[in-house]
Write a protein that holds these residues in place. Sequence first.
Motif, mmCIF file in Angstrom:
data_model
loop_
_atom_site.group_PDB
_atom_site.id
_atom_site.type_symbol
_atom_site.label_atom_id
_atom_site.label_comp_id
_atom_site.label_asym_id
_atom_site.label_seq_id
_atom_site.Cartn_x
_atom_site.Cartn_y
_atom_site.Cartn_z
ATOM 1 N N GLU A 1 2.869 0.922 8.176
ATOM 2 C CA GLU A 1 2.702 0.533 6.782
ATOM 3 C C GLU A 1 1.278 0.812 6.298
ATOM 4 O O GLU A 1 1.062 1.294 5.180
ATOM 5 C CB GLU A 1 3.047 -0.946 6.595
ATOM 6 C CG GLU A 1 4.524 -1.278 6.759
ATOM 7 C CD GLU A 1 4.915 -1.542 8.210
ATOM 8 O OE1 GLU A 1 6.049 -1.980 8.442
ATOM 9 O OE2 GLU A 1 4.069 -1.317 9.105
ATOM 10 N N GLN A 2 0.300 0.503 7.159
ATOM 11 C CA GLN A 2 -1.090 0.725 6.794
ATOM 12 C C GLN A 2 -1.399 2.225 6.686
ATOM 13 O O GLN A 2 -2.154 2.643 5.803
ATOM 14 C CB GLN A 2 -2.005 0.062 7.821
ATOM 15 C CG GLN A 2 -1.904 -1.455 7.847
ATOM 16 C CD GLN A 2 -2.695 -2.069 8.999
ATOM 17 O OE1 GLN A 2 -3.048 -1.383 9.953
ATOM 18 N NE2 GLN A 2 -2.964 -3.368 8.903
ATOM 19 N N GLU B 1 -0.133 3.647 3.322
ATOM 20 C CA GLU B 1 -1.020 3.280 2.200
ATOM 21 C C GLU B 1 -2.297 4.116 2.227
ATOM 22 O O GLU B 1 -2.741 4.637 1.189
ATOM 23 C CB GLU B 1 -1.346 1.786 2.291
ATOM 24 C CG GLU B 1 -2.184 1.276 1.139
ATOM 25 C CD GLU B 1 -2.454 -0.222 1.234
ATOM 26 O OE1 GLU B 1 -3.341 -0.709 0.512
ATOM 27 O OE2 GLU B 1 -1.767 -0.907 2.040
ATOM 28 N N ALA C 1 -3.621 7.176 -0.469
ATOM 29 C CA ALA C 1 -4.941 7.149 -1.099
ATOM 30 C C ALA C 1 -5.703 8.440 -0.819
ATOM 31 O O ALA C 1 -6.382 8.985 -1.706
ATOM 32 C CB ALA C 1 -5.726 5.950 -0.589
#
Length: 571
Positions: free
Chosen positions: A476-477, A480, A484
């Motif tokens: 999940e990290q 993200e 970005a």
Amino acid sequence: MTPADGDQPAPERMRRLQREVQRLTHQVRVAGQQTPMLRAMIEGCPDALVLTSLGGEVLEHNESFTALLQGGGQQDSQQGGALHTGRAIRDCLQTPGSDAATAIAALLTPERLQRCAASPSTLVGSFGDELAEVRLSGFAGGHEPVLVMSIRILDSASAQGRELSRTRVKLQSLSLQLEQQRQVDEAARLESLAMLAGSLAHDLNNALAIVSGNLELLQSSVREGPDAEFLDDIGVGARQVQELVHRLHSFSGGANLLRQRLALGVWLPPFARSVANGHNAAIEVDAPDDPLWVEADEGFLSRVVLNLLVNAVQAAHSAGRSPVLKLQLCKRDHQNLALPAMRAAKDASRPCALMVVEDNGCGIPADAFGQLFVPFHTTKEAGTGLGLAGAARIVEMHGGAIGAENVASGGARFTVTLPLAEDAGVAASAAAPQLEGMRLDGVDVLLMDDEAKVRLVMERALTVVGADVTSFESGEQILEAYAAARAEGRRPICILDMVVAKGMGGLETARQLRKKWPDARLLACTGHANVDLGKDHGELGFDGWLAKPFTVKALSDAVRSVASGDDGAPA
């Protein structure tokens, strides 16, 4: 003559020899008298009697066997004896002349013939209202075991006989079902053990990645003095643990070769001589000065060489000769081999190191070539049939080829090829790693691993060689952070741990990254024994893969390979 014989006076030795000659003469006379009687008993037996090899080739049979093939008709006495010798028993029985013979042929599968050689069995087959009974038992005859087969047609004309026939067939079917269930239970037990071994290997590999990674970074800066010796000792211990973990991988069925650069021309001759000396065998070694660099698992490769040399020694002993072995090693432009028994390489065009082991035994029987590398097939009385099969499997795992042939002198010759390392002309250094040759200056990396210490050592290793690294503990990290990065115009390489304790693992993370960004550059990383990414990483959506534990060079090469767009990366 034994040592004790040499201490006896000559007249006493002569008397002993005379008594031995008399004993042997008596045995020959008795055998000569019994042979015609035994032959008459065999030919007069109403049961069909057949002697076959373990491969099912008919060696001897009586006239009742020929009568059975003719559907019970009269046998031409002029044709008896060797009428069917040399043919496969199943081919003989699959004849339109006899329903009984056809029913019996269905019972005699190659697997059953192999099992019955070790354990006498009675097989039952029904056809119409009749019953065929086949009794099989093994017998050590000559140089290899044979099967003795007795075939009888049972009378089942009465109601009681028919019921008995049906009961016996049901019992045989039940026995077969029980054996199949036993095999299923055994497979389930081994699978459970394999899962446990794989889980242990995964955890140990994570720990080894921490130890070996930090150790290599220390060795790059500490090159001399007592501290360097201490680090070398730590490295030896880490490699021993790594070898044990690799064996756990092998048991779990998910092992990858522990490939290292190996100078075959330097390693093989002394190893072969030590094996030969340990078996009191003479050995002639013909090896070039070329080191012949290969990428190989030394532990696995030593098993291949050991198996071939020990087989060569045993072949000489079985022929009653003192073993004299020949080992030849040379460079070859390709791996193409044309031998009677051949397991070819997948890429036969690659330059290779060629290894030849030759013995002074009696050679390989002509009917054995087809099953030489088949598991559980053996011509030895105490053999398991796994030695050559395992050797062939290891050679194939290395991308090589293996074959066998007989030589004019009477012995056997086994030939193995192993692909040369792509940079085989460059000598590998055993010194501390030179990090200057592993630079990844400016390479952007996002790293995901749920083990904090593993993340730390990978961060250190990649930072030392110039990469820009950011690490995370879940998929999940990573998603993200990657979104970005793309918004900023960057396209980082993602290193994804395949198996994590919490959160999204590498496989699902890769799937979601590919779905939104098809051009994402992804490197799979795993220490799990049951995940073989060497074959499947492309199909799973990755551009390369890395197995734990790894060296700094392996990590650097894997990232560089993905960054340059090459498919695959070293493990």
